[in-house]
Enzyme design. Structure first.
Site, short mmCIF file in Angstrom:
data_model
loop_
_atom_site.label_atom_id
_atom_site.label_comp_id
_atom_site.label_asym_id
_atom_site.label_seq_id
_atom_site.Cartn_x
_atom_site.Cartn_y
_atom_site.Cartn_z
CG ASP A 1 11.07 11.72 -14.29
OD1 ASP A 1 10.84 10.30 -14.90
OD2 ASP A 1 11.24 11.81 -13.09
CG HIS B 1 1.79 -9.22 8.69
ND1 HIS B 1 1.02 -8.71 9.64
CD2 HIS B 1 2.93 -8.55 8.85
CE1 HIS B 1 1.40 -8.13 10.32
NE2 HIS B 1 2.61 -7.93 10.16
N GLY C 1 12.89 11.92 -7.75
CA GLY C 1 14.15 12.09 -7.47
C GLY C 1 14.48 12.02 -6.00
CD GLN D 1 13.35 14.30 -10.89
OE1 GLN D 1 14.09 14.33 -10.32
NE2 GLN D 1 12.48 12.93 -11.27
CB SER E 1 7.59 7.28 -17.30
OG SER E 1 8.90 7.42 -16.67
N GLY E 2 8.72 4.49 -17.23
CA GLY E 2 9.72 3.47 -17.67
C GLY E 2 11.01 4.10 -17.59
N GLY E 3 11.19 5.51 -17.44
CA GLY E 3 12.63 6.01 -17.48
C GLY E 3 13.49 5.71 -16.40
CG PHE E 4 13.89 4.54 -11.42
CD1 PHE E 4 14.82 5.75 -10.88
CD2 PHE E 4 13.92 3.28 -11.10
CE1 PHE E 4 15.50 5.13 -9.91
CE2 PHE E 4 14.95 3.14 -10.11
CZ PHE E 4 15.83 3.89 -9.25
CB CYS F 1 -1.71 -11.33 12.84
SG CYS F 1 -0.20 -10.39 12.39
#
Length: 427
Positions: A169, A357, A239, A212, A92-95, A332
């Site tokens: 949020d 990897h 959260g 939340q 959402s971009g809120g964090f 690998c």
């Protein structure tokens, strides 16, 4: 609703499913690499397809700043813009409004702090003002105040065009206590209604709500019930992974997964450690994302069944073995530890090979979990001797505890999940 979620198999609380999205039919449990601005650093989309990536996570905040959601929309959406035929999810971009990259000068010494699996999280509340209207923050481009509302977040995500979009949020770290947690939880429920009303592409994009409530089981329960009443296509557990102790972490996941609908996907946000994914999947979660595999690669560290392998160490100078002898990835198969050691200290190719990897490792972990659950058997083999063969359907996460010192929180979580690993746990 633009998804179909079909449970294919169960093992106690764990479930394996097919999540059919507009651009791809995904197998869960699944890990989503983070492509902040429409790219996984150092890897092409062809390589991501090659290693079995199903969904890439894009960052609404960063994409809205550059190249802008309007331009992405004009050019046919993010799928076309980044040449990715499979599924996308945008946050959402809120964090990023309240916790993101910042550079600080401390006592005359320059430090760079970053959100790295929440190990060192920097709160920018002095830069972000959260009100009922939305989040006001300072633009990192010109320093001017900007407002992100639930409506604007959804409008941006509608233009970007991801298969799954997230409701805005009110993000509060789990280390915070007091009335702010309750305030954020109830505001998250009010904001999700505004997100639902603003969503103009419900038949093409799936809006997920975010649970939340911090570490308070009562608040978490209120939020879960409130979101379920709104009958969203899917649900995220937010959260977490913000500095709380592991015992609290798994208990919140266990509570939320038990209460969320059986016929909808469950997404634990910001979780990327292999052990955490195994535990959360045992508790009934389906989806995960984190920068950890690629960011740790850029610091010269590889993911292996025993834990991690630090390729910068001098012990790697003459080591002709692959990173992981049991791994079937291109790196690998073709390169030695000694070669990668030489690169990680001097050349960008080193971080690219390690990113390849590490993502292969995480995606293979997802595939192993899925196939073992579908086959209806325990996907944990306590005795590592039983894992000596290259059985791709066995998750060997207990190899990192050869002395049987499995953390108590893991043993407790697995017990709740109905998986007995008591023989591997210290008494």
């Amino acid at each position: 609703m633009a998804l179909r979620f079909e449970v294919l198999g169960r093992f106690n609380r764990a479930r394996a499913a097919q999540l059919t999205l507009p651009h791809f039919a995904c197998q869960t449990p699944l890990f989503m690499p983070v492509g902040t601005q429409g790219t996984i650093k150092g890897l092409t989309t062809d390589q991501l397809e090659e290693i079995g990536c199903q969904i890439i996570l894009g960052n609404t905040y960063h994409l809205a700043l550059r190249p802008t959601s309007e331009l992405i929309d004009e050019l046919g959406g993010l799928h076309k813009f980044m040449n990715w035929p499979r599924a996308l999810l945008t946050d959402s971009g809120g964090f990023q409004m309240v916790s993101c990259i910042t550079n600080l000068y401390v006592a005359g010494i320059f430090y760079t702090q970053w959100h790295f699996a929440y190990i060192f999280q920097v709160s920018l509340l002095h830069l972000a003002d959260i009100t009922e209207k939305g989040v006001t923050f300072q633009s990192p481009v010109d320093g001017k105040p900007m407002l992100l509302t639930p409506e604007e977040s959804i409008q941006i995500q509608n233009r970007i065009g991801a298969d799954i979009i997230m409701a805005l949020d009110d993000v509060v770290r789990t280390t915070i206590t007091g009335p702010r947690i309750e305030e954020a939880m109830y505001r998250t429920l009010r904001w999700v209604d505004r997100c639902i009303a603003a969503h103009k592409r419900p038949h093409e994009q799936n809006l997920f709500g975010i649970v939340q409530g911090g570490l308070d089981p009562v608040l978490r329960d209120i939020c879960v019930r409130g979101l379920v009443d709104r009958n969203l296509p899917g649900y995220a557990i937010g959260g977490l992974a913000g500095g709380e102790d592991k015992d609290s972490f798994w208990r919140v996941v266990a509570q939320c997964t038990a209460a969320l609908p059986e016929d909808k996907p469950r997404y634990v946000m910001g979780v990327g450690y292999p052990l955490d994914i195994v535990v959360c999947s045992a508790l009934g979660a389906d989806m995960y994302d984190c920068v950890y595999p690629t960011r740790t690669a850029r610091f010269g560290t590889a993911l292996v069944p025993e834990g991690v392998l630090k390729l910068k160490h001098n012990a790697m100078v003459n080591d002709t073995r692959p990173i992981d002898p049991t791994c079937a990835c291109m790196v690998c198969k073709n390169y030695t530890r000694a070669y990668i050691h030489c690169l990680v200290t001097k050349d960008a190719m080193g971080s690219q090979l390690l990113s390849y990897h590490n993502l292969y490792y995480m995606l293979q972990l997802s595939r192993n979990l899925h196939s073992s659950i579908v086959e209806g058997r325990c996907y944990i083999i306590p005795d590592s001797n039983l894992c000596a063969s290259r059985n791709s359907n066995v998750v060997r996460f207990l190899w990192q505890f050869p002395k049987g010192d499995v953390p108590e929180w893991v043993c407790n979580a697995m017990d709740v999940a109905g998986i007995d690993i008591s023989s591997c746990c210290s008494s």
